[in-house]
Design a protein around this motif. Structure first.
Motif, mmCIF file in Angstrom:
data_model
loop_
_atom_site.group_PDB
_atom_site.id
_atom_site.type_symbol
_atom_site.label_atom_id
_atom_site.label_comp_id
_atom_site.label_asym_id
_atom_site.label_seq_id
_atom_site.Cartn_x
_atom_site.Cartn_y
_atom_site.Cartn_z
ATOM 1 N N THR A 238 0.799 -1.227 0.000
ATOM 2 C CA THR A 238 0.000 0.000 0.000
ATOM 3 C C THR A 238 0.830 1.275 0.000
ATOM 4 O O THR A 238 0.266 2.363 0.042
ATOM 5 C CB THR A 238 -0.926 0.015 1.233
ATOM 6 N N THR B 88 -2.001 7.502 1.644
ATOM 7 C CA THR B 88 -1.531 6.608 2.713
ATOM 8 C C THR B 88 -0.254 7.104 3.374
ATOM 9 O O THR B 88 0.188 6.520 4.356
ATOM 10 C CB THR B 88 -1.265 5.188 2.185
ATOM 11 N N ALA C 231 1.243 -2.236 3.935
ATOM 12 C CA ALA C 231 0.138 -3.177 4.143
ATOM 13 C C ALA C 231 0.281 -3.851 5.505
ATOM 14 O O ALA C 231 -0.704 -4.066 6.208
ATOM 15 C CB ALA C 231 0.115 -4.225 3.035
ATOM 16 N N SER D 149 -3.585 -3.766 6.405
ATOM 17 C CA SER D 149 -4.306 -2.584 5.936
ATOM 18 C C SER D 149 -5.525 -2.987 5.112
ATOM 19 O O SER D 149 -5.465 -3.904 4.296
ATOM 20 C CB SER D 149 -3.381 -1.722 5.074
ATOM 21 N N VAL E 129 -3.370 4.548 15.143
ATOM 22 C CA VAL E 129 -3.700 4.690 13.731
ATOM 23 C C VAL E 129 -3.901 6.161 13.403
ATOM 24 O O VAL E 129 -4.495 6.907 14.166
ATOM 25 C CB VAL E 129 -4.976 3.875 13.390
ATOM 26 N N SER F 166 -8.139 7.217 8.912
ATOM 27 C CA SER F 166 -7.664 6.087 8.108
ATOM 28 C C SER F 166 -8.348 4.817 8.581
ATOM 29 O O SER F 166 -8.690 4.666 9.737
ATOM 30 C CB SER F 166 -6.144 5.943 8.208
ATOM 31 N N THR G 221 -8.363 0.829 9.301
ATOM 32 C CA THR G 221 -7.488 -0.291 9.628
ATOM 33 C C THR G 221 -8.355 -1.525 9.738
ATOM 34 O O THR G 221 -9.322 -1.539 10.475
ATOM 35 C CB THR G 221 -6.759 -0.056 10.969
#
Length: 185
Positions: A55, A61, A66, A110, A163, A167, A169
């Motif tokens: 990712t 990001t 990932a 991810s 985190v 975003s 998760t």
């Protein structure tokens, strides 16, 4: 006498030429028969999940991986078994092999990492050319299905609180999808 010696020499040349041709054909056949790497089934309590995308180059990001928040090692002797053992020592939920020599361990995958066709993970491991170790921005992913008993571990709350704001998760180990909006849990 000269003719007889000449015929004998031609016969020897024909035999030597035929043997040379046969060994050249055999060597060419051996050279064209290459080792085909496959995805290893898993070991050390890990099961193979498939080929997944990295990712780091997905917009928004900030280069997040990932498999992040864990540990990583790289080397010229990387094998699937060595990576799974390395990740299993700390009971990481996921182990991933990337770019033929990178071993990534993390408790979370991810949500932006998706399964890809197996052909995208086509690089052989540098430590064992019969096993696949991901590819460029692709990961052969393994999931820990039987954990070793250990007193160490990370809490879901601590991991979710770290985190980045806004975003997603995918906390697959707990079967929960968490969205943080800047507030710590």
């Amino acid at each position: 006498m000269f003719v007889s010696a000449f015929v004998s020499a031609l016969s020897l040349f024909a035999v030597a030429s035929a043997q040379s041709s046969a060994s050249t054909t055999s060597a060419a056949a051996s050279a064209s028969a290459s080792v085909v790497a496959i995805a290893a089934a898993g070991s050390s309590g890990y099961s193979y999940m498939g080929c997944y995308n990295e990712t780091t180059e997905i917009a928004g990001t900030s280069g997040a991986r990932a498999l992040s928040g864990g540990k990583m090692e790289t080397g010229n002797d990387t094998t699937v078994a060595a990576c799974l053992q390395y990740c299993g020592e700390s009971n990481y939920q996921y182990a991933g092999l990337e770019y033929s020599k990178e071993c990534w361990c993390a408790n979370y995958l991810s949500a932006l990492s998706a399964q890809l066709p197996e052909s995208n993970c086509s690089l052989a491991c540098v430590g064992n050319d019969t096993e696949l170790c991901g590819g460029y921005l692709t990961i052969n992913l393994y999931n820990l299905t039987s954990k070793k008993s250990s007193s160490s571990g990370s809490s879901s709350k601590g991991a979710a609180a770290s985190v980045a704001a806004s975003s997603w998760t995918n906390v697959l180990g707990a079967g929960v999808m968490a969205l943080t909006l800047g507030a710590a849990l």
